[in-house]
Design a protein around this motif. Structure first.
Motif, PDB file in Angstrom:
ATOM      1  N   VAL A   1       0.835  -1.199   0.000  1.00 48.18           N
ATOM      2  CA  VAL A   1       0.000   0.000   0.000  1.00 48.18           C
ATOM      3  C   VAL A   1       0.872   1.251   0.000  1.00 48.18           C
ATOM      4  CG1 VAL A   1      -0.268  -0.169   2.518  1.00 48.18           C
ATOM      5  CG2 VAL A   1      -1.858   1.239   1.197  1.00 48.18           C
ATOM      6  N   TYR A   2       0.555   2.172  -0.906  1.00 46.25           N
ATOM      7  CA  TYR A   2       1.308   3.406  -1.027  1.00 46.25           C
ATOM      8  C   TYR A   2       1.093   4.261   0.214  1.00 46.25           C
ATOM      9  CZ  TYR A   2       3.546   7.304  -3.486  1.00 46.25           C
ATOM     10  OH  TYR A   2       4.411   8.311  -3.867  1.00 46.25           O
ATOM     11  N   ILE A   3       2.102   4.990   0.621  1.00 47.55           N
ATOM     12  CA  ILE A   3       2.063   5.717   1.885  1.00 47.55           C
ATOM     13  C   ILE A   3       0.893   6.692   1.972  1.00 47.55           C
ATOM     14  CG2 ILE A   3       3.757   7.402   1.025  1.00 47.55           C
ATOM     15  CD1 ILE A   3       4.753   7.643   3.948  1.00 47.55           C
TER      16      ILE A   3
ATOM     17  N   ALA B   1      -5.272  -1.297   3.037  1.00 49.67           N
ATOM     18  CA  ALA B   1      -4.278  -1.704   2.049  1.00 49.67           C
ATOM     19  C   ALA B   1      -4.900  -1.520   0.671  1.00 49.67           C
ATOM     20  CB  ALA B   1      -3.842  -3.145   2.314  1.00 49.67           C
ATOM     21  N   THR B   2      -4.678  -2.468  -0.263  1.00 47.39           N
ATOM     22  CA  THR B   2      -5.255  -2.334  -1.598  1.00 47.39           C
ATOM     23  C   THR B   2      -6.245  -3.436  -1.938  1.00 47.39           C
ATOM     24  OG1 THR B   2      -3.566  -3.650  -2.759  1.00 47.39           O
ATOM     25  CG2 THR B   2      -3.087  -1.305  -2.384  1.00 47.39           C
ATOM     26  N   GLY B   3      -6.192  -4.544  -1.211  1.00 56.67           N
ATOM     27  CA  GLY B   3      -7.043  -5.672  -1.534  1.00 56.67           C
ATOM     28  C   GLY B   3      -6.485  -6.550  -2.642  1.00 56.67           C
ATOM     29  N   GLU B   4      -5.258  -6.275  -3.068  1.00 51.09           N
ATOM     30  CA  GLU B   4      -4.603  -7.066  -4.102  1.00 51.09           C
ATOM     31  C   GLU B   4      -3.219  -7.481  -3.625  1.00 51.09           C
ATOM     32  OE1 GLU B   4      -4.564  -4.684  -7.597  1.00 51.09           O
ATOM     33  OE2 GLU B   4      -6.750  -4.767  -7.874  1.00 51.09           O
ATOM     34  N   ALA B   5      -2.685  -8.549  -4.209  1.00 46.59           N
ATOM     35  CA  ALA B   5      -1.401  -9.075  -3.745  1.00 46.59           C
ATOM     36  C   ALA B   5      -0.513  -9.450  -4.925  1.00 46.59           C
ATOM     37  CB  ALA B   5      -1.613 -10.278  -2.831  1.00 46.59           C
TER      38      ALA B   5
ATOM     39  N   GLU C   1     -10.959   4.238  -0.108  1.00 45.44           N
ATOM     40  CA  GLU C   1     -10.729   3.683  -1.431  1.00 45.44           C
ATOM     41  C   GLU C   1      -9.295   3.995  -1.824  1.00 45.44           C
ATOM     42  OE1 GLU C   1     -11.496   1.282  -4.377  1.00 45.44           O
ATOM     43  OE2 GLU C   1     -13.121   1.876  -3.017  1.00 45.44           O
ATOM     44  N   PRO C   2      -8.461   2.985  -2.026  1.00 45.96           N
ATOM     45  CA  PRO C   2      -7.068   3.260  -2.371  1.00 45.96           C
ATOM     46  C   PRO C   2      -6.975   4.008  -3.696  1.00 45.96           C
ATOM     47  CG  PRO C   2      -7.584   0.921  -2.633  1.00 45.96           C
ATOM     48  CD  PRO C   2      -8.749   1.539  -1.947  1.00 45.96           C
ATOM     49  N   ALA C   3      -6.178   5.057  -3.710  1.00 46.96           N
ATOM     50  CA  ALA C   3      -5.990   5.877  -4.915  1.00 46.96           C
ATOM     51  C   ALA C   3      -4.803   5.419  -5.742  1.00 46.96           C
ATOM     52  CB  ALA C   3      -5.812   7.344  -4.522  1.00 46.96           C
ATOM     53  N   PHE C   4      -3.985   4.519  -5.155  1.00 47.81           N
ATOM     54  CA  PHE C   4      -2.743   4.127  -5.811  1.00 47.81           C
ATOM     55  C   PHE C   4      -2.647   2.610  -5.940  1.00 47.81           C
ATOM     56  CE2 PHE C   4      -1.993   8.247  -3.900  1.00 47.81           C
ATOM     57  CZ  PHE C   4      -1.368   8.949  -4.920  1.00 47.81           C
TER      58      PHE C   4
ATOM     59  N   LEU D   1       4.753   6.553  -9.578  1.00 47.42           N
ATOM     60  CA  LEU D   1       4.949   7.797  -8.845  1.00 47.42           C
ATOM     61  C   LEU D   1       6.213   7.738  -7.991  1.00 47.42           C
ATOM     62  CD1 LEU D   1       3.967  10.582  -8.030  1.00 47.42           C
ATOM     63  CD2 LEU D   1       2.482   9.488  -6.311  1.00 47.42           C
ATOM     64  N   MET D   2       6.447   6.601  -7.357  1.00 51.27           N
ATOM     65  CA  MET D   2       7.640   6.440  -6.541  1.00 51.27           C
ATOM     66  C   MET D   2       8.903   6.606  -7.377  1.00 51.27           C
ATOM     67  SD  MET D   2       8.613   3.166  -4.166  1.00 51.27           S
ATOM     68  CE  MET D   2      10.110   3.097  -3.176  1.00 51.27           C
TER      69      MET D   2
END
Length: 316
Positions: A212-214, A238-242, A294-297, A305-306
């Motif tokens: 998950v992005y900061i 988190a994102t819900g994906e792995a 809702e994760p934006a990243f 972006l990183m």
């Protein structure tokens, strides 16, 4: 205007929380064992920020924070973070992550401060028993880091039950972003790619883990902070994906033409010596429904972006 205490405010995640709170107009007391130069400069230009030096392991120093400032709520980011780090200094991890939590809860109890948002971790779950897990998954940590954070959760629950506090646990998972302050992927992948160095790990590529992005982590923390009433004690943020580590390496390589990154199939070990717990995705349905999170990243956007920010910082 509320006054929010951010413990570990000079840390990587803590300082991101501090900046977001200031941007929206809150008054912030940032407490840490030292003050980073960025926050020191920010305090000189923004009178909404007060930096305090305090060790949460020292009861008198924690009490002094609450004696000195009218705190409305706490975001508790201070911790020894990481499986490898806690394994190397287990006594300090116990003092900071557990004793520090107890001192904070006691100070809140004495001063009538009710709400604390506690940054917890997927390490409290131990081995994932399915590819995606909810907050109701059994908590059976396999690492010292997970043990200390689970103990901190239990202390928060007891103080909530017995003393009327409201300790909300936000469980994150492999938070990443520019300037991650320890040698863990994807920071190591990005650094090698931008330096033009070959990076070849002979195992670990099969590990699938939510990342998950900061900025999404900060969003989840503040949504939990702001919710008027909570029906639940814990949220996965988190994102819900792995994605697998090999997939993340490929994403980095796609952003840095010519990057030589290879993560071979096989199990992953922290520092090549401590096997990781079985991982997967964190189910974020509760955070979506209860917090509006809702994760934006998604991972591709976050990695892009990183890399861009890291490249600009390096001047290449």
């Amino acid at each position: 205007m509320k006054t929010i205490l951010v413990t570990g405010g000079s840390g990587w995640l803590g300082s991101a929380v501090v900046r977001r709170l200031l941007e929206r107009g809150d008054r912030v007391v940032s407490a840490d064992i030292g003050i980073n130069p960025g926050l020191a400069a920010l305090a000189r230009s923004n009178d909404g920020l007060i930096n305090e030096v305090a060790d949460l392991g020292e009861w008198s120093q924690v009490m002094r924070l609450f004696d000195k400032h009218p705190i409305d709520a706490v975001v508790h980011t201070a911790a020894i973070v990481g499986v490898l780090q806690c394994a190397d200094i287990p006594a300090k991890a116990l003092r900071v992550n557990v004793e520090g939590m107890v001192n904070l809860l006691e100070a809140m109890r004495f001063h009538g401060v009710k709400r604390v948002i506690h940054v917890s971790t997927e390490e409290t779950y131990g081995d994932f028993l399915s590819e995606s897990i909810t907050e109701d998954h059994v908590q059976k940590p396999t690492s010292i880091y997970g043990l200390t954070k689970l103990a901190a959760e239990h202390y928060g629950d007891v103080y909530s039950r017995d003393h009327g506090l409201e300790c909300i646990h936000v469980r994150t998972c492999w938070v990443y972003g520019p300037n991650l302050p320890r040698p863990r992927m994807p920071q190591t992948y990005v650094d090698a790619a931008l330096r033009g160095e070959r990076l070849h790990h002979r195992s670990g590529g099969d590990l699938a883990v939510d990342q998950v992005y900061i900025e999404d982590t900060v969003t989840g923390l503040l949504l939990a902070l702001d919710k008027e009433e909570h029906r639940f004690r814990a949220y996965n943020v988190a994102t819900g994906e792995a994605p697998t580590l090999s997939q993340v390496a490929a994403l980095v390589a796609a952003e840095v033409p010519g990057a030589d990154l290879q993560i071979d199939a096989g199990p992953y070990s922290h520092g090549d010596r401590i096997p990781t717990a079985r991982k997967g995705a964190l189910d974020i349905s509760r955070a979506r429904a209860e917090l509006g999170y809702e994760p934006a990243f998604p991972i591709g956007k976050g990695i892009a972006l990183m890399v861009r920010i890291s490249r600009e910082a390096r001047g290449n």
